[in-house]
Structure formats: structure tokens, C-alpha cells
Design an enzyme around this catalytic site. Sequence first.
Site, PDB file in Angstrom:
ATOM      1  N   GLN A   9       0.831  -1.208   0.000  1.00  0.00           N
ATOM      2  CA  GLN A   9       0.000   0.000   0.000  1.00  0.00           C
ATOM      3  C   GLN A   9       0.862   1.254   0.000  1.00  0.00           C
ATOM      4  O   GLN A   9       1.906   1.302   0.638  1.00  0.00           O
ATOM      5  CB  GLN A   9      -0.918   0.001   1.219  1.00  0.00           C
ATOM      6  CG  GLN A   9      -2.267   0.601   0.910  1.00  0.00           C
ATOM      7  CD  GLN A   9      -3.297   0.269   1.976  1.00  0.00           C
ATOM      8  OE1 GLN A   9      -3.307  -0.817   2.509  1.00  0.00           O
ATOM      9  NE2 GLN A   9      -4.152   1.209   2.285  1.00  0.00           N
ATOM     10  N   SER A  94       3.905  -6.365   2.740  1.00  0.00           N
ATOM     11  CA  SER A  94       2.583  -6.346   3.382  1.00  0.00           C
ATOM     12  C   SER A  94       1.550  -7.053   2.502  1.00  0.00           C
ATOM     13  O   SER A  94       1.637  -8.251   2.298  1.00  0.00           O
ATOM     14  CB  SER A  94       2.181  -4.903   3.714  1.00  0.00           C
ATOM     15  OG  SER A  94       1.022  -4.863   4.517  1.00  0.00           O
ATOM     16  N   LEU A  95       0.590  -6.334   1.924  1.00  0.00           N
ATOM     17  CA  LEU A  95      -0.412  -6.999   1.072  1.00  0.00           C
ATOM     18  C   LEU A  95       0.264  -7.722  -0.087  1.00  0.00           C
ATOM     19  O   LEU A  95      -0.282  -8.676  -0.648  1.00  0.00           O
ATOM     20  CB  LEU A  95      -1.441  -5.994   0.553  1.00  0.00           C
ATOM     21  CG  LEU A  95      -1.062  -5.142  -0.667  1.00  0.00           C
ATOM     22  CD1 LEU A  95      -1.488  -5.787  -1.975  1.00  0.00           C
ATOM     23  CD2 LEU A  95      -1.667  -3.766  -0.565  1.00  0.00           C
ATOM     24  N   ARG A 119      -9.495  -8.010   4.272  1.00  0.00           N
ATOM     25  CA  ARG A 119      -8.362  -7.518   5.057  1.00  0.00           C
ATOM     26  C   ARG A 119      -8.383  -5.988   5.124  1.00  0.00           C
ATOM     27  O   ARG A 119      -8.189  -5.404   6.187  1.00  0.00           O
ATOM     28  CB  ARG A 119      -7.061  -8.014   4.421  1.00  0.00           C
ATOM     29  CG  ARG A 119      -5.769  -7.630   5.157  1.00  0.00           C
ATOM     30  CD  ARG A 119      -4.586  -8.263   4.430  1.00  0.00           C
ATOM     31  NE  ARG A 119      -3.300  -8.032   5.079  1.00  0.00           N
ATOM     32  CZ  ARG A 119      -2.446  -7.075   4.741  1.00  0.00           C
ATOM     33  NH1 ARG A 119      -2.763  -6.207   3.786  1.00  0.00           N
ATOM     34  NH2 ARG A 119      -1.272  -6.952   5.345  1.00  0.00           N
ATOM     35  N   HIS A 203       0.105  -2.854  10.889  1.00  0.00           N
ATOM     36  CA  HIS A 203       1.242  -3.606  11.433  1.00  0.00           C
ATOM     37  C   HIS A 203       1.640  -3.166  12.840  1.00  0.00           C
ATOM     38  O   HIS A 203       2.804  -2.911  13.126  1.00  0.00           O
ATOM     39  CB  HIS A 203       2.438  -3.541  10.470  1.00  0.00           C
ATOM     40  CG  HIS A 203       2.138  -4.118   9.131  1.00  0.00           C
ATOM     41  ND1 HIS A 203       1.964  -5.471   8.924  1.00  0.00           N
ATOM     42  CD2 HIS A 203       1.926  -3.525   7.922  1.00  0.00           C
ATOM     43  CE1 HIS A 203       1.678  -5.680   7.656  1.00  0.00           C
ATOM     44  NE2 HIS A 203       1.645  -4.518   7.030  1.00  0.00           N
ATOM     45  N   GLN A 252       1.263 -11.517  10.326  1.00  0.00           N
ATOM     46  CA  GLN A 252       1.651 -10.316   9.577  1.00  0.00           C
ATOM     47  C   GLN A 252       0.786  -9.093   9.892  1.00  0.00           C
ATOM     48  O   GLN A 252       1.261  -7.962   9.845  1.00  0.00           O
ATOM     49  CB  GLN A 252       1.568 -10.676   8.085  1.00  0.00           C
ATOM     50  CG  GLN A 252       2.150  -9.691   7.132  1.00  0.00           C
ATOM     51  CD  GLN A 252       1.262  -9.540   5.911  1.00  0.00           C
ATOM     52  OE1 GLN A 252       0.065  -9.290   6.021  1.00  0.00           O
ATOM     53  NE2 GLN A 252       1.857  -9.674   4.743  1.00  0.00           N
TER      54      GLN A 252
END
Length: 308
Positions: A9, A94-95, A119, A203, A252
Amino acid sequence: MNIIVFPGQGSQKIGMGKELSENFVEAKHVFEEVNDAINLNLTKIMWEGTDDQISLTSNAQPALMACSVAVLRVLEKITNKNLPNLADYLCGHSLGEYTAMTAAGVFSLKECAVLLRLRGNAMQDSVPLGQGAMAAFIGVDIDTTQKILNEVQTIGICDVGNDNADGQVVISGDKSAVEKAIELSKGFGVKRAVILPVSAPFHCRLMSPAQLVMKEALSKINFCAPVVPIISNTTALPENDTDILKNNLVDQVTSTVRWRETMNFANELRVKKIIELGSGKVLTGIAKRMVKDVTAINIEVSTDFDQF
């Protein structure tokens, strides 16, 4: 030795993927499948929407994944090679780790789109708007950052969200604690501290409600062994085991993205090429700074395939 990386992102922008979709039927099919999977005309938002619309976490996450998978499908077509012949390892920020798992055949494109939409919503819903924040510290290491965070724990939760690169750490947590950490940062030698334009503090421990949502959703998905090992955000190590891959996606949500260590691992492997697939060049830039003698390229539009 090649690694393919997938952006996270922050790399989203209006128009991403449009040119590819217009020129390659493989890309067009990816975007159509994602639209169908989440029952939303996501491409209309991606190509005709506003910056605010595309930056919404629940839109940005499946949109970035779709762009990356579309580029991969075209790359496989153009080179007439499958993924194991293109990369020795995969990883995503991340994603982007979800994108990597889709690319490696751990779960389907449709399943990934649904998971990322969920998510995005779950992360957004975990913290009321305006109560959380993220900030980037420039010119500081992880140990010094942790010392700063220890000073603000009485104010609220504040964790290391992303350990991105040498001298670039992102903190995440309660807005008041993040602001206090910024205030203290100069005294610890931080060159620059910038609040990030994000809608939630990703996170960190505040994401616990989202973690529970993802744990339940992921428990219903059948994971297949990846055709290429995936370097995990939470361990910075390559994984093939489906149970570990699943647990890593759960962990995560609240854990630090260990990207600096991932690039250090690439150094240890003496990786020669790092290829970023999808929107933007953020990870390409980090790779060029951190990995010795590496050729780092990003592939986003039709003309980028020539350099590959």
C-alpha cells in the site's frame, strides 16, 4: 539468482493497470476476474476514480494485487516461461505477500481478491478514524527507533510497523503516542520524521481485531504448496510449508514488515536481479540502495517489458 517482489500500500495511483489491460488480453482477464470476485467495478475506481477512492484500504489492496498479477501473466506470456523459470524466490511488502502467494499458486486469484477486500475493511475497522497514525523515521536504525518507542508506551501503543531499509523505519500506533515519538525523535538523532497519509495504523498491536478476522477467513482457505519459495514478511526467511505460510499471513497483520532483513537476505544469496511487478518503483529503489551489484527493475506498463 532472481527475486520477484510485489509492492504494498502506498504505491496505488489512478490509472494503474489501464494501459496493460488495453494492450494484453491476459491482463484484461485478471482485472475482470477480480471485479467479479469482489462484486465491484474496481477497475472503474482504479481508472476513473479519485485519489481518495483508490487510497481507501479496501480498494487499494485488491487493486494493487490485481495490477501485479496482471503484469506477471503478461510477463509469462511474452517470455513463454512459467514462474519457476522467472524467479528463484518471491516476496511482497505487506499486502504484496498475498500477491506473492497468488502468483505461486498457494491460493487462487479469486480467493486473494476476496481476502484482500476483507483484510482492507478489517484493518480499517480495527481503529476509529483519526485515533491511529503512522510515521516514517528517516536516518535512523531499528534499535534507536525501539528506544524512542520505549519512551512513549505509557501514552499508548506504538510499534515498529515497517523496518523498510537502512535508515528508514515506519512506526505505527495510537496517534498521541506516534506524535510524542516524533517530538522525541530529534533528540535521538532522527534526521526527519513524517506523518504518513494512511487511514489506519497498520502492522501494530492495534490491528488485533483485524488479525482475528483474517485468522478465521484464512482457516477456510485450502493452501497449496508454492511453486517458488516465498520470503515471509514476519520471518524474512523463505517458506514452502503451507501451515507456516498461513500462520505468517495471520501474524503479519500485527507484526513488523521486515523488509530491510529481506534485502539483507537477498545480499547473502548474492541475488543478481530483483524485479518489481506492478504499480510504482518503491521496492526497486530500496533494492538498488541495499543489494550489492544487483540489477533492479520495475515492470508496470508495456514498454517496461523490453528491459526484462
